[in-house]
Structure formats: C-alpha cells, structure tokens
Design an enzyme around this catalytic site. Sequence first.
Site, PDB file in Angstrom:
ATOM      1  N   ASP A  90       5.980 110.428  99.242  1.00 41.84           N
ATOM      2  CA  ASP A  90       6.303 111.776  98.770  1.00 41.84           C
ATOM      3  C   ASP A  90       6.094 111.953  97.277  1.00 41.84           C
ATOM      4  OD1 ASP A  90       8.387 109.970  98.300  1.00 41.84           O
ATOM      5  OD2 ASP A  90       9.877 111.562  98.206  1.00 41.84           O
ATOM      6  N   LYS A 203      14.413 114.686 102.115  1.00 39.67           N
ATOM      7  CA  LYS A 203      14.928 113.835 101.046  1.00 39.67           C
ATOM      8  C   LYS A 203      15.203 114.664  99.803  1.00 39.67           C
ATOM      9  CE  LYS A 203      12.983 111.471  97.902  1.00 39.67           C
ATOM     10  NZ  LYS A 203      12.202 110.563  97.030  1.00 39.67           N
ATOM     11  N   GLU A 244      20.232 110.862  98.396  1.00 40.44           N
ATOM     12  CA  GLU A 244      19.749 109.837  97.468  1.00 40.44           C
ATOM     13  C   GLU A 244      20.363 109.986  96.073  1.00 40.44           C
ATOM     14  OE1 GLU A 244      15.625 108.003  95.503  1.00 40.44           O
ATOM     15  OE2 GLU A 244      15.491 109.624  96.971  1.00 40.44           O
ATOM     16  N   GLU A 246      20.406 108.058  93.073  1.00 42.60           N
ATOM     17  CA  GLU A 246      19.820 106.854  92.479  1.00 42.60           C
ATOM     18  C   GLU A 246      20.429 106.550  91.119  1.00 42.60           C
ATOM     19  OE1 GLU A 246      15.603 104.845  91.000  1.00 42.60           O
ATOM     20  OE2 GLU A 246      15.575 106.844  91.900  1.00 42.60           O
ATOM     21  N   LYS A 286      20.315 106.955 100.875  1.00 37.76           N
ATOM     22  CA  LYS A 286      19.256 106.205 100.176  1.00 37.76           C
ATOM     23  C   LYS A 286      19.771 105.828  98.790  1.00 37.76           C
ATOM     24  CE  LYS A 286      14.409 106.203  98.755  1.00 37.76           C
ATOM     25  NZ  LYS A 286      13.065 106.819  98.905  1.00 37.76           N
ATOM     26  N   SER A 357      13.554 102.319 102.312  1.00 35.19           N
ATOM     27  CA  SER A 357      12.802 103.561 102.116  1.00 35.19           C
ATOM     28  C   SER A 357      12.029 103.348 100.827  1.00 35.19           C
ATOM     29  CB  SER A 357      13.737 104.767 102.018  1.00 35.19           C
ATOM     30  OG  SER A 357      12.982 105.954 101.791  1.00 35.19           O
ATOM     31  N   TYR A 419       9.795 111.497  89.120  1.00 30.74           N
ATOM     32  CA  TYR A 419       8.614 111.912  89.876  1.00 30.74           C
ATOM     33  C   TYR A 419       8.871 113.290  90.471  1.00 30.74           C
ATOM     34  CZ  TYR A 419      11.314 110.328  93.946  1.00 30.74           C
ATOM     35  OH  TYR A 419      12.296 110.131  94.896  1.00 30.74           O
TER      36      TYR A 419
END
Length: 419
Positions: A90, A203, A244, A246, A286, A357, A419
């Site tokens: 992605d 996501k 997610e 992170e 995630k 993932s 990203y």
Amino acid sequence: MRSPSRDAASRLLPRLAGFCKGSRCAAAGKQETAPHPPHSAHLHCPYSPRLPSSATMTHQYPALTPEQKKELQEIAQRIVAPGKGILAADESTGSMAKRLNPIGVENTEENRRRYRQLLFTADQRIDSCIGGVIFFHETLYQSTDDGTPFAKLIKDRGIVVGIKVDKGVVPLAGTNGETTTQGLDGLSERCAQYKKDGADFAKWRCVLKISDTTPSELAIFENANVLARYASICQQNGIVPIVEPEILPDGDHDLKRCQYVTEKVLAAVYKSLSDHHVYLEGTLLKPNMVTAGHSCPNKYTSEEIAMATVTALRRTVPPAVTGVTFLSGGQSEEEASVNLNSINTCPLAKPWALTFSYGRALQASALGAWRGELNNEKAATEEFIKRAQANGQAALGKYESSGTGGAAAKSLYVANHAY
C-alpha cells in the site's frame, strides 16, 4: 405532622448542585473544609443526590447485526489463518519513489503497476502464507498485462483484498513535533465504494515516537480516538479495520522504555475502541514489536524482544481480538522473520494469532533483484516467495534461520519513516 419548611427543604435538596458538606461526609474518609462535588467515594453519601443509573452507565444501541458481526469475524479469521499473514503493498506514490529511485527505476504509474504485478502473480506457493494484501488506491484499480484486475486476481486466489484509507499524518499543534492522522471526512462513503470494488479490510496508520517528552498524553489520546472512529466507520460498511498505532524505532531508548510506552499506547487504543463500541472479533491489530531504539547502545536477543512484546500485548490487548499482524518497523528481512518466530515460540499464553503485515520486510530483496528489468522479473518473484514462506513459517513458530547475511540481513531502517 411535618413542618412546611422541612417539606420545602426535602424538595430542594435533590436540586442542589450535588455539593455535600465535607464536615458531615463520612464516605470521603476525611474531614473536608469546603463543599465539593460528588465523586466515586461519595456514592453512598446521604448528603449527595443519588444519580439514576442511566447517568453513570453508557448505552450502546445496536451498531451491527449478528450477520454483520459474523461476516467481519470470518474475514479477519481468513486473513490470519494459521501460517498466513499480510503483504503490505500500500505504499503511496511518494513512498514508491523512495523504493524505485535507489534501484534506478523511474517512478511512473506503469512501473509501479509492473512491480506490483510481479508480486501478485507469484505462483501458488504464496497462497499458503499470504492471507491478505493491502492495496493503495491506485493499485486497486490497476490490472495485469492481460487485463485481469489486480483485485479480482487476488480474490480468485482466496486471498483477502485490503485498502489503505487514511490520508497521511499531519502535525498535532501544541506538541513537540507529534502528529495525528487525517482522512475521516468522507471515509464512510469511500469505504462503501471500496467494499463494492472488492476490498474486505482496511488499514489506518497512526504514528507516535519515543523521546524525553513524547509520546504526550494528548498525542496518545488523539491517535487512539481517531483509530476508534475509523474502525467504527469501517465496520459499518462491512470492512474489517486493521488498527495500526505505530511507535517509531527512532531514538536511543532501551527495551524497557519501549515496552512501557507500547503498553500505555495500546491500553489507550483499546479503551477508545471500547468507548466507540467497536466489535473486537472483527478487527486486527498492527503494532510495532517491542524493540530498543535504533540508536540504543544495548543489543537485545530475539527472545528478549519476544518476551517484552508478548508481555505488552497480554497486558493490554483483549483476547477477543482475532489477530495481531506486526509491522516490520525498519528491521531487516531476516530480523523480522527471526523475531516473529521467537514471538510465536515465547513460553507465554497467547490468545491471538500472531503474524506479519510486512511491506519492506517482504519486498526489499525482490526490489533489489528486479531493478526494473523484464529479464529479472522471475528472479524478483522468487525472492518475494522466499520471504513470504519464511514469514509463514515464523507465524507458526517453525522458522529456522540460515544465519546467512546478504540482502535479507540489510537494515531497512529509515528515520522518521513516513508514507
């Protein structure tokens, strides 16, 4: 017979602003010098008005039908079936530039399509280790050389199609360089369309970082809340949300500090998911693995990383969650496989599927082998298959590292990865 003045007082008492005179309040456990509002210690105080139960207990109106819940849980279970994980393909257009430019390939739509095609057309060996593929918007509507839509190609192989739906991180004012993630506006309509176009999971990435002053309470709360809103909207449209949060590996913090912060962040996320009535059986998490900062002078074994990671999850993630699909977080391809294997062999009870993932940790060697050349496509596909199989074995706790160096051992760390 009661006097009129006493009757008036009894009617007035419940209308008072809930302040009890501390000098007569035994429930507080101490003498008070000033009136104060009622709190949990005063639930039985005779001088505090009794609140109706509806004022202290939140209500949930039916958010999902039994049929919707069943569909969501089945999708989540298919993605993280034993030995299966997720290919994160992605990357945004800008991120693909960071992948293609170093290997001398121009970042055009056609080159991005050609590269994704060599991943998606890998032979049947990946069917047993890839349960889902996350697409970028552009990729969802691209096709193979023979005109087969990528989404149809993946679905026909029994692999679940996913879609990245956030619109990137933005600064969070009043913090030391922290961020939140945008994209809630119009999300429900986009999810409805993505569902029609073949996507069954989504996501959304939030980013936090560890420093002397971060993550702040504001950043933790805001990112937890936006993840919960996103998850709720996805489920209303029949899409399984991957949550997610992170925590970046930037910094010199040790393993203990990362574990502490990971626990605080995950606890906040699941509190918010509960507040928003998100159906946990129809979600995936995630997270980052618990690792020391990239600049930390101390080095930790994969067993130590696994113990810290599983402990953090056990303290914060409800058993109802169907699966945990770790991000690679800049680890080398080999590190990501070895650490995932150690997590699955960690001698602690683990009620969730623990799998991968991965983006860079599944693709780095493939990109290096491809270099945009038609003649290299078969070799590149073989490199991808090799990493997919390694991580499928790691998800079962059966991966045996060869211990060799090469491309798979190269660090994929990027400072302030975005990203």
